[in-house]
Structure formats: structure tokens, C-alpha cells
Design a protein around this motif. Structure first.
Motif, PDB file in Angstrom:
ATOM      1  N   THR A 104       7.832   9.541  13.186  1.00  0.00           N
ATOM      2  CA  THR A 104       6.679  10.232  13.619  1.00  0.00           C
ATOM      3  C   THR A 104       5.603  10.144  12.259  1.00  0.00           C
ATOM      4  O   THR A 104       4.402   9.961  12.606  1.00  0.00           O
ATOM      5  CB  THR A 104       6.994  11.573  13.926  1.00  0.00           C
ATOM      6  N   LEU A 105       6.028  10.160  11.082  1.00  0.00           N
ATOM      7  CA  LEU A 105       5.349  10.199   9.747  1.00  0.00           C
ATOM      8  C   LEU A 105       4.549   8.673   9.912  1.00  0.00           C
ATOM      9  O   LEU A 105       3.741   8.554   9.588  1.00  0.00           O
ATOM     10  CB  LEU A 105       6.075  10.517   8.771  1.00  0.00           C
ATOM     11  N   ALA A 106       5.526   7.604  10.052  1.00  0.00           N
ATOM     12  CA  ALA A 106       5.078   6.188  10.194  1.00  0.00           C
ATOM     13  C   ALA A 106       3.888   6.031  10.934  1.00  0.00           C
ATOM     14  O   ALA A 106       3.030   5.277  10.740  1.00  0.00           O
ATOM     15  CB  ALA A 106       6.215   5.418  10.300  1.00  0.00           C
ATOM     16  N   ASP A 107       4.392   6.660  12.243  1.00  0.00           N
ATOM     17  CA  ASP A 107       3.099   6.507  13.091  1.00  0.00           C
ATOM     18  C   ASP A 107       1.674   7.218  12.903  1.00  0.00           C
ATOM     19  O   ASP A 107       0.827   6.645  13.026  1.00  0.00           O
ATOM     20  CB  ASP A 107       3.466   7.043  14.657  1.00  0.00           C
ATOM     21  N   ALA A 108       1.923   8.382  11.879  1.00  0.00           N
ATOM     22  CA  ALA A 108       0.712   9.080  11.594  1.00  0.00           C
ATOM     23  C   ALA A 108      -0.025   8.327  10.591  1.00  0.00           C
ATOM     24  O   ALA A 108      -1.261   8.398  10.430  1.00  0.00           O
ATOM     25  CB  ALA A 108       1.003  10.421  10.992  1.00  0.00           C
ATOM     26  N   LEU A 109       0.843   7.341  10.227  1.00  0.00           N
ATOM     27  CA  LEU A 109       0.181   6.553   8.929  1.00  0.00           C
ATOM     28  C   LEU A 109      -0.392   5.209   9.557  1.00  0.00           C
ATOM     29  O   LEU A 109      -0.963   4.146   8.836  1.00  0.00           O
ATOM     30  CB  LEU A 109       0.943   6.225   7.595  1.00  0.00           C
ATOM     31  N   SER A 110      -0.167   5.111  10.777  1.00  0.00           N
ATOM     32  CA  SER A 110      -0.759   3.761  11.217  1.00  0.00           C
ATOM     33  C   SER A 110      -2.550   3.683  11.130  1.00  0.00           C
ATOM     34  O   SER A 110      -2.974   4.698  11.034  1.00  0.00           O
ATOM     35  CB  SER A 110      -0.263   3.802  12.878  1.00  0.00           C
ATOM     36  N   PHE A 111      -2.797   2.319  11.413  1.00  0.00           N
ATOM     37  CA  PHE A 111      -4.457   2.115  11.153  1.00  0.00           C
ATOM     38  C   PHE A 111      -5.128   2.929  12.034  1.00  0.00           C
ATOM     39  O   PHE A 111      -6.030   3.676  11.818  1.00  0.00           O
ATOM     40  CB  PHE A 111      -4.470   0.779  11.207  1.00  0.00           C
ATOM     41  N   VAL A 112      -4.859   2.909  13.398  1.00  0.00           N
ATOM     42  CA  VAL A 112      -5.528   3.699  14.363  1.00  0.00           C
ATOM     43  C   VAL A 112      -5.651   5.145  14.080  1.00  0.00           C
ATOM     44  O   VAL A 112      -6.550   5.753  14.230  1.00  0.00           O
ATOM     45  CB  VAL A 112      -5.036   3.492  15.796  1.00  0.00           C
TER      46      VAL A 112
ATOM     47  N   MET B  98       0.768  -1.420   0.021  1.00  0.00           N
ATOM     48  CA  MET B  98       0.000  -0.194  -0.027  1.00  0.00           C
ATOM     49  C   MET B  98       0.818   1.230  -0.047  1.00  0.00           C
ATOM     50  O   MET B  98       1.879   1.432   0.735  1.00  0.00           O
ATOM     51  CB  MET B  98      -0.916  -0.225   1.167  1.00  0.00           C
ATOM     52  N   ALA B  99       0.588   2.094  -0.916  1.00  0.00           N
ATOM     53  CA  ALA B  99       1.260   3.573  -1.017  1.00  0.00           C
ATOM     54  C   ALA B  99       1.264   4.283   0.346  1.00  0.00           C
ATOM     55  O   ALA B  99       0.196   4.322   0.911  1.00  0.00           O
ATOM     56  CB  ALA B  99       0.797   4.370  -2.229  1.00  0.00           C
ATOM     57  N   LYS B 100       2.395   4.570   0.642  1.00  0.00           N
ATOM     58  CA  LYS B 100       2.466   5.698   1.911  1.00  0.00           C
ATOM     59  C   LYS B 100       2.331   7.121   1.319  1.00  0.00           C
ATOM     60  O   LYS B 100       3.365   7.794   0.904  1.00  0.00           O
ATOM     61  CB  LYS B 100       3.808   5.601   2.505  1.00  0.00           C
ATOM     62  N   GLN B 101       1.092   7.384   1.275  1.00  0.00           N
ATOM     63  CA  GLN B 101       0.608   8.922   0.871  1.00  0.00           C
ATOM     64  C   GLN B 101       0.548  10.015   1.869  1.00  0.00           C
ATOM     65  O   GLN B 101      -0.067   9.767   2.849  1.00  0.00           O
ATOM     66  CB  GLN B 101      -0.863   8.686  -0.079  1.00  0.00           C
ATOM     67  N   ILE B 102       1.012  11.107   1.615  1.00  0.00           N
ATOM     68  CA  ILE B 102       0.744  12.288   2.444  1.00  0.00           C
ATOM     69  C   ILE B 102       0.642  13.472   1.660  1.00  0.00           C
ATOM     70  O   ILE B 102       0.761  13.355   0.465  1.00  0.00           O
ATOM     71  CB  ILE B 102       2.430  12.255   3.232  1.00  0.00           C
ATOM     72  N   VAL B 103       0.161  14.515   2.543  1.00  0.00           N
ATOM     73  CA  VAL B 103      -0.032  15.706   1.864  1.00  0.00           C
ATOM     74  C   VAL B 103       0.973  16.670   2.673  1.00  0.00           C
ATOM     75  O   VAL B 103       1.141  16.687   3.840  1.00  0.00           O
ATOM     76  CB  VAL B 103      -1.568  16.282   2.020  1.00  0.00           C
ATOM     77  N   LEU B 104       1.577  17.797   1.836  1.00  0.00           N
ATOM     78  CA  LEU B 104       2.486  18.742   2.322  1.00  0.00           C
ATOM     79  C   LEU B 104       1.842  20.034   2.666  1.00  0.00           C
ATOM     80  O   LEU B 104       1.302  20.603   1.617  1.00  0.00           O
ATOM     81  CB  LEU B 104       3.843  18.721   1.405  1.00  0.00           C
ATOM     82  N   ALA B 105       2.256  20.576   3.718  1.00  0.00           N
ATOM     83  CA  ALA B 105       2.023  21.897   3.922  1.00  0.00           C
ATOM     84  C   ALA B 105       3.281  23.011   3.943  1.00  0.00           C
ATOM     85  O   ALA B 105       3.977  22.469   4.933  1.00  0.00           O
ATOM     86  CB  ALA B 105       1.198  22.432   5.255  1.00  0.00           C
TER      87      ALA B 105
ATOM     88  N   ASP C 294      -0.413  16.502  11.236  1.00  0.00           N
ATOM     89  CA  ASP C 294       0.113  15.333  11.725  1.00  0.00           C
ATOM     90  C   ASP C 294       1.375  15.198  12.225  1.00  0.00           C
ATOM     91  O   ASP C 294       1.788  14.454  12.961  1.00  0.00           O
ATOM     92  CB  ASP C 294      -0.446  14.535  10.743  1.00  0.00           C
ATOM     93  N   VAL C 295       2.235  15.866  11.366  1.00  0.00           N
ATOM     94  CA  VAL C 295       3.792  15.825  11.579  1.00  0.00           C
ATOM     95  C   VAL C 295       4.261  17.406  11.359  1.00  0.00           C
ATOM     96  O   VAL C 295       3.775  17.981  10.070  1.00  0.00           O
ATOM     97  CB  VAL C 295       4.439  15.004  10.677  1.00  0.00           C
ATOM     98  N   ILE C 296       5.180  17.710  12.110  1.00  0.00           N
ATOM     99  CA  ILE C 296       5.849  19.132  11.988  1.00  0.00           C
ATOM    100  C   ILE C 296       7.313  18.894  11.722  1.00  0.00           C
ATOM    101  O   ILE C 296       8.030  18.119  12.672  1.00  0.00           O
ATOM    102  CB  ILE C 296       5.641  19.808  13.268  1.00  0.00           C
ATOM    103  N   VAL C 297       7.807  19.538  10.598  1.00  0.00           N
ATOM    104  CA  VAL C 297       9.272  19.410  10.218  1.00  0.00           C
ATOM    105  C   VAL C 297       9.867  20.714  10.490  1.00  0.00           C
ATOM    106  O   VAL C 297       9.427  21.514   9.960  1.00  0.00           O
ATOM    107  CB  VAL C 297       9.311  18.762   8.794  1.00  0.00           C
TER     108      VAL C 297
END
Length: 295
Positions: free
Chosen positions: A274-282, A1-8, A239-242
Motif C-alpha cells: 500500500t505504501l509503494a502505491d501511495a508513492l506512485s506518480f499518479v 530516487m529516495a522513497k520518502q515518507i512522513v510518520l504520524a 495515505d497509509v494506516i498501519v
């Protein structure tokens, strides 16, 4: 499954080069960028990224630009210290004639109308025109259009809400550019490249006094922007701050672009767990429930 994100992607002038490194880190770690929202420099670098131009190609173009910076004003430009002629030429290499609908990655930029005082989200029409609007720092670059549109960072230096709107089910990764080294004082900052300011502006002032004045202005604006950024982050909760350490660079300072690129890469790499955790199922279920509730 693709690891998709959106960037700000946040604003910050030349600091925006760090966005290129951050994106390269994501791609190197098999993340797929589903959407990009940019403010100011975030919009300027986000546009070619949304066109899927490789980060290294954009970096090479930026490096060439800094060898001979071009801040000439156009004949029809509104009142401003410098112009965007050179920036427009760089953008044209990648996105000339492109409309938002042509971009393979969903894209939006923010602006502010000095007429209404309201934020304006731009997600249709000509992409280069939109970019020149979102980077229109009041008084520095020309304003745009009858609504006197200026830099979106005036109201929101980090466009988390516009990013979330691009795909509410995906995590938003916010890249913030004002973090400074621990031992840095705001009064240590430099300011714009004085040699690029038209001679008419310095007729009655020495470059030293003009530089001091602009430095003080820059410090005041920077402090205000930092507070506004942190407030908006608290309200919008990405969800994640860089946080690349780039805040010690001034908006139009001459830089070594690869230094900023590398710092963006490092900062994103630091946040990969942190990003991997943000993509967790829960967390994905919670996000979908919160942001995609049927109206």
C-alpha cells in the motif's frame, strides 16, 4: 530516487514500542523518514527516532527500564498518580540538551491545554520537555506549565494533520495502536502497574479494589479514544494506516518489549504494498495538488 515518507505516530503507552519495529521495517526496506509527528507515546518514541537513534538501541533502553520501572515523582511535579523521573532519564541518554532545531529529522508533538481546551503543536524548544508534555496523561502524569498542558491524545490520538504539515508533498503513514485481537473483550484488559502507585494513594483502598477501579477507568477511556481515533482518521485521511495488534496491552502494563517491536515490524511489512502505491506518480501528483496549492 529516495522513497520518502512522513510518520504520524499514535499514542498508547507501552504499545508505543511497536513504533520502533514499524520504523525498523521501513529502514530495512530502504524508506527514508522525512518527518515525524507524535502524540503521547508516539512523541516519546518519535523523539529519539527523529534524532536518528537506531531502533534497537531504543529497544534495549526500554527493556532495561522494564527490569526496574521508575515512576517516581519530582518534588515540583503537579498532582499525579505517578511521575516521569525514570522516563526522563531514559530520554536523556539519547536527546539530553537537544532542541527541535538540532534534530536531523523534522519533528513535532501534540499537546492539549486544559485552560483553553485547544490543541497545541510543539515544534520548537527543548525536546525532552516537549515529550514530557505530550505524554502527560491527565491525572496519571504531571501536567506541564502555566497553560496546564497534557497528553495530546485527549483531542487527537493520531497526529495526521501535524505530520502532513511537516511535508505536504509526501505520503503520511499513520501507525495506530488500539487494534485488538479478534477474541479480546475490553473487560479483559489489565491496567497500570499497581506496585508503582505511591502508598499514599492506596491507604484507604485495597490494591484489588483500586485495580478494579482503574481497570474500569481504563476501559472507558480506551473506548472513547478508539472512537475518536477512527473519526480523526476518517477526517484526515492518511495515505497509509498501519495497525499493529497491540490494543490488548494497558498503558503502563509490564510487557516483553520485543513482542511489541516484532508486532510493529509485522504490521508495517503488511502495508508495504500500500505504501509503494501511495508513492506512485499518479498519487504523488494528486497529493501535491491537494496539499501544496499555493496560497
Amino acid at each position: 530516487m529516495a522513497k520518502q515518507i512522513v510518520l504520524a505516530l499514535g499514542g498508547g503507552g507501552v504499545r508505543g514500542i511497536a513504533h520502533l519495529g514499524a520504523v525498523q521495517c521501513l529502514l530495512d526496506n530502504d524508506y527514508e523518514i522525512n518527518g515525524i509527528a507524535g502524540t503521547s507515546a508516539g512523541g516519546m518514541f518519535g523523539a529519539p527516532l527523529a534524532a536518528q537513534v537506531p531502533s534497537m538501541e531504543i529497544l534495549a533502553a526500554v527493556t532495561n527500564f522494564f527490569k526496574s520501572p521508575d515512576f517516581r515523582r519530582g518534588s515540583s511535579d503537579s498532582a499525579s498518580l505517578v511521575g516521569t523521573t525514570g522516563i526522563e532519564h531514559v530520554l536523556a541518554k539519547f536527546i539530553e540538551g537537544k532542541k527541535f532545531i538540532d534534530l536531523p529529522i523534522k519533528f513535532a508533538v501534540t499537546s492539549v491545554s486544559l485552560k483553553t481546551g485547544e490543541e497545541v503543536i510543539i515544534n520548537e524548544g527543548d525536546v525532552i520537555k516537549a515529550v514530557l508534555t505530550t505524554i502527560a496523561i491527565p491525572g496519571v502524569f504531571p501536567t506541564m506549565g502555566e497553560d496546564v498542558l497534557v497528553d495530546g491524545g485527549v483531542l487527537d490520538p493520531i497526529p495526521v494533520r501535524p505530520a502532513r504539515a511537516l511535508n505536504p508533498s509526501l505520503p503520511v503513514v499513520a501507525v495506530v495502536l488500539h487494534t485488538k485481537p479478534a477474541d479480546f473483550s475490553p473487560m479483559d484488559s489489565t491496567t497500570v502497574v499497581i506496585d508503582q502507585i505511591p502508598e499514599a494513594i492506596v491507604d484507604r483502598l485495597t490494591k484489588t479494589r483500586l485495580g478494579e477501579s482503574l481497570r474500569n477507568l481504563n476501559v472507558g477511556v480506551e473506548l472513547s479514544s478508539e472512537r475518536l481515533t477512527e473519526l480523526n482518521l476518517e477526517l484526515t485521511k492518511p495515505d497509509v494506516i498501519v495497525r499493529p495488534i497491540t490494543g490488548h496491552y494497558a498503558m503502563l502494563q509490564k510487557v516483553e518489549p520485543t513482542d511489541l517491536f516484532d508486532e510493529g515490524y509485522r504490521a508495517m511489512e503488511e502495508q508495504l504494498p500500500t505504501l509503494a502505491d501511495a508513492l506512485s506518480f499518479v498519487k504523488s501528483v494528486k497529493r501535491i495538488s491537494k496539499y501544496t496549492t499555493a496560497k
